[in-house]
Design a protein around this motif. Structure first.
Motif, mmCIF file in Angstrom:
data_model
loop_
_atom_site.group_PDB
_atom_site.id
_atom_site.type_symbol
_atom_site.label_atom_id
_atom_site.label_comp_id
_atom_site.label_asym_id
_atom_site.label_seq_id
_atom_site.Cartn_x
_atom_site.Cartn_y
_atom_site.Cartn_z
ATOM 1 N N PHE A 101 39.451 6.980 44.880
ATOM 2 C CA PHE A 101 38.817 8.273 45.121
ATOM 3 C C PHE A 101 38.347 8.959 43.855
ATOM 4 N N CYS A 102 39.093 8.806 42.770
ATOM 5 C CA CYS A 102 38.774 9.538 41.551
ATOM 6 C C CYS A 102 39.576 8.961 40.388
ATOM 7 N N LYS A 103 39.394 9.511 39.233
ATOM 8 C CA LYS A 103 40.100 9.040 38.033
ATOM 9 C C LYS A 103 41.557 9.477 38.064
ATOM 10 N N ASN A 104 42.313 9.022 37.088
ATOM 11 C CA ASN A 104 43.741 9.319 36.982
ATOM 12 C C ASN A 104 44.021 10.819 36.972
ATOM 13 N N SER A 105 45.097 11.206 37.613
ATOM 14 C CA SER A 105 45.609 12.578 37.657
ATOM 15 C C SER A 105 44.649 13.587 38.280
ATOM 16 N N CYS A 106 43.676 13.140 39.018
ATOM 17 C CA CYS A 106 42.750 14.063 39.655
ATOM 18 C C CYS A 106 43.393 14.658 40.905
ATOM 19 N N VAL A 107 42.834 15.751 41.363
ATOM 20 C CA VAL A 107 43.195 16.332 42.650
ATOM 21 C C VAL A 107 41.896 16.721 43.335
ATOM 22 N N LEU A 108 41.680 16.173 44.521
ATOM 23 C CA LEU A 108 40.517 16.549 45.318
ATOM 24 C C LEU A 108 40.984 17.438 46.448
ATOM 25 N N GLU A 109 40.309 18.550 46.659
ATOM 26 C CA GLU A 109 40.598 19.407 47.805
ATOM 27 C C GLU A 109 39.408 19.313 48.744
ATOM 28 N N LEU A 110 39.687 18.957 49.990
ATOM 29 C CA LEU A 110 38.631 18.677 50.953
ATOM 30 C C LEU A 110 38.839 19.449 52.248
ATOM 31 N N SER A 111 37.735 19.729 52.910
ATOM 32 C CA SER A 111 37.777 20.239 54.278
ATOM 33 C C SER A 111 37.247 19.111 55.156
ATOM 34 N N PRO A 112 37.405 19.189 56.455
ATOM 35 C CA PRO A 112 36.840 18.135 57.309
ATOM 36 C C PRO A 112 35.321 17.985 57.112
ATOM 37 N N GLU A 113 34.656 19.081 56.762
ATOM 38 C CA GLU A 113 33.198 19.029 56.554
ATOM 39 C C GLU A 113 32.806 18.396 55.221
ATOM 40 N N THR A 114 33.674 18.457 54.235
ATOM 41 C CA THR A 114 33.338 17.916 52.901
ATOM 42 C C THR A 114 34.007 16.578 52.611
ATOM 43 N N ALA A 115 34.740 16.040 53.560
ATOM 44 C CA ALA A 115 35.497 14.801 53.336
ATOM 45 C C ALA A 115 34.675 13.565 53.665
ATOM 46 N N ARG A 116 33.467 13.511 53.138
ATOM 47 C CA ARG A 116 32.578 12.366 53.330
ATOM 48 C C ARG A 116 32.297 11.731 51.974
ATOM 49 N N PHE A 117 32.349 10.402 51.959
ATOM 50 C CA PHE A 117 32.203 9.678 50.703
ATOM 51 C C PHE A 117 31.234 8.518 50.853
ATOM 52 N N THR A 118 30.502 8.258 49.775
ATOM 53 C CA THR A 118 29.658 7.080 49.684
ATOM 54 C C THR A 118 30.521 5.964 49.098
ATOM 55 N N VAL A 119 30.422 4.791 49.677
ATOM 56 C CA VAL A 119 31.217 3.649 49.239
ATOM 57 C C VAL A 119 30.425 2.848 48.215
ATOM 58 N N GLY A 120 31.034 2.586 47.082
ATOM 59 C CA GLY A 120 30.406 1.779 46.042
ATOM 60 C C GLY A 120 31.426 0.812 45.468
ATOM 61 N N VAL A 121 31.036 0.110 44.423
ATOM 62 C CA VAL A 121 31.917 -0.839 43.751
ATOM 63 C C VAL A 121 32.561 -0.132 42.573
ATOM 64 N N SER A 122 33.859 -0.323 42.402
ATOM 65 C CA SER A 122 34.596 0.282 41.305
ATOM 66 C C SER A 122 34.087 -0.257 39.972
ATOM 67 N N SER A 123 33.982 0.621 38.987
ATOM 68 C CA SER A 123 33.562 0.173 37.656
ATOM 69 C C SER A 123 34.697 -0.543 36.934
ATOM 70 N N SER A 124 35.937 -0.248 37.295
ATOM 71 C CA SER A 124 37.065 -0.871 36.603
ATOM 72 C C SER A 124 37.481 -2.216 37.207
ATOM 73 N N VAL A 125 37.309 -2.370 38.520
ATOM 74 C CA VAL A 125 37.685 -3.615 39.200
ATOM 75 C C VAL A 125 36.559 -3.954 40.184
ATOM 76 N N PRO A 126 35.698 -4.931 39.851
ATOM 77 C CA PRO A 126 34.505 -5.212 40.654
ATOM 78 C C PRO A 126 34.742 -5.517 42.141
ATOM 79 N N ASP A 127 35.894 -6.062 42.497
ATOM 80 C CA ASP A 127 36.106 -6.369 43.918
ATOM 81 C C ASP A 127 36.806 -5.224 44.663
ATOM 82 N N ARG A 128 36.888 -4.067 44.046
ATOM 83 C CA ARG A 128 37.515 -2.892 44.652
ATOM 84 C C ARG A 128 36.452 -1.840 44.952
#
Length: 136
Positions: A101-128
């Motif tokens: 979801f995010c980098k180390n020690s992050c905190v995301l606060e979401l509502s049901p309306e904002t909890a949408r994400f685009t899926v991509g490939v991780s820059s640190s681990v290509p198969d993740r």
């Protein structure tokens, strides 16, 4: 010990597995659509989030906070917490293998309306998978 506490919290929903399954087949994920319970606020705590940080962000009514996460969030996980009417209705660990979801020690606060994400490939681990906030 933590896994037993997490599993005891809510056996009816394994949100992390639902996220992983959706990310494997779709370009976007809608967290609200993947939860079989109602919530009005979600917090996603990244790897290395401390117990103090977690418990300070959660409603005071969640008395089990320090007992549930005595070491905070480990390197390989995120903590997903779902809140409704100022009560924690579900919490579980989400493996980084199921998507980041995010980098180390992050905190995301979401509502049901904002909890949408685009899926991509991780820059640190290509198969993740990596999740970025979706634009409307």
């Amino acid at each position: 010990m933590t896994a037993a506490v997490v599993a005891g919290c809510s056996q009816s929903a394994d949100v992390s597995s639902r996220i992983a399954a959706e990310a494997a087949k779709a370009q976007t994920i809608d967290l609200a659509a993947l939860t079989p319970f109602a919530w009005d606020r979600a917090l996603v705590f990244g790897p290395y989030a401390s117990t103090d940080r977690i418990c300070a962000a959660l409603p005071k009514s969640f008395a089990e906070c320090a007992k549930s996460y005595p070491q905070g969030v480990g390197e390989g996980s995120y903590l997903l917490t779902f809140i409704r009417d100022s009560r924690v209705v579900h919490h579980e660990l989400h493996s980084r293998r199921h998507g980041e979801f995010c980098k180390n020690s992050c905190v995301l606060e979401l509502s049901p309306e904002t909890a949408r994400f685009t899926v991509g490939v991780s820059s640190s681990v290509p198969d993740r998978k990596h999740f970025s906030p979706a634009t409307r």
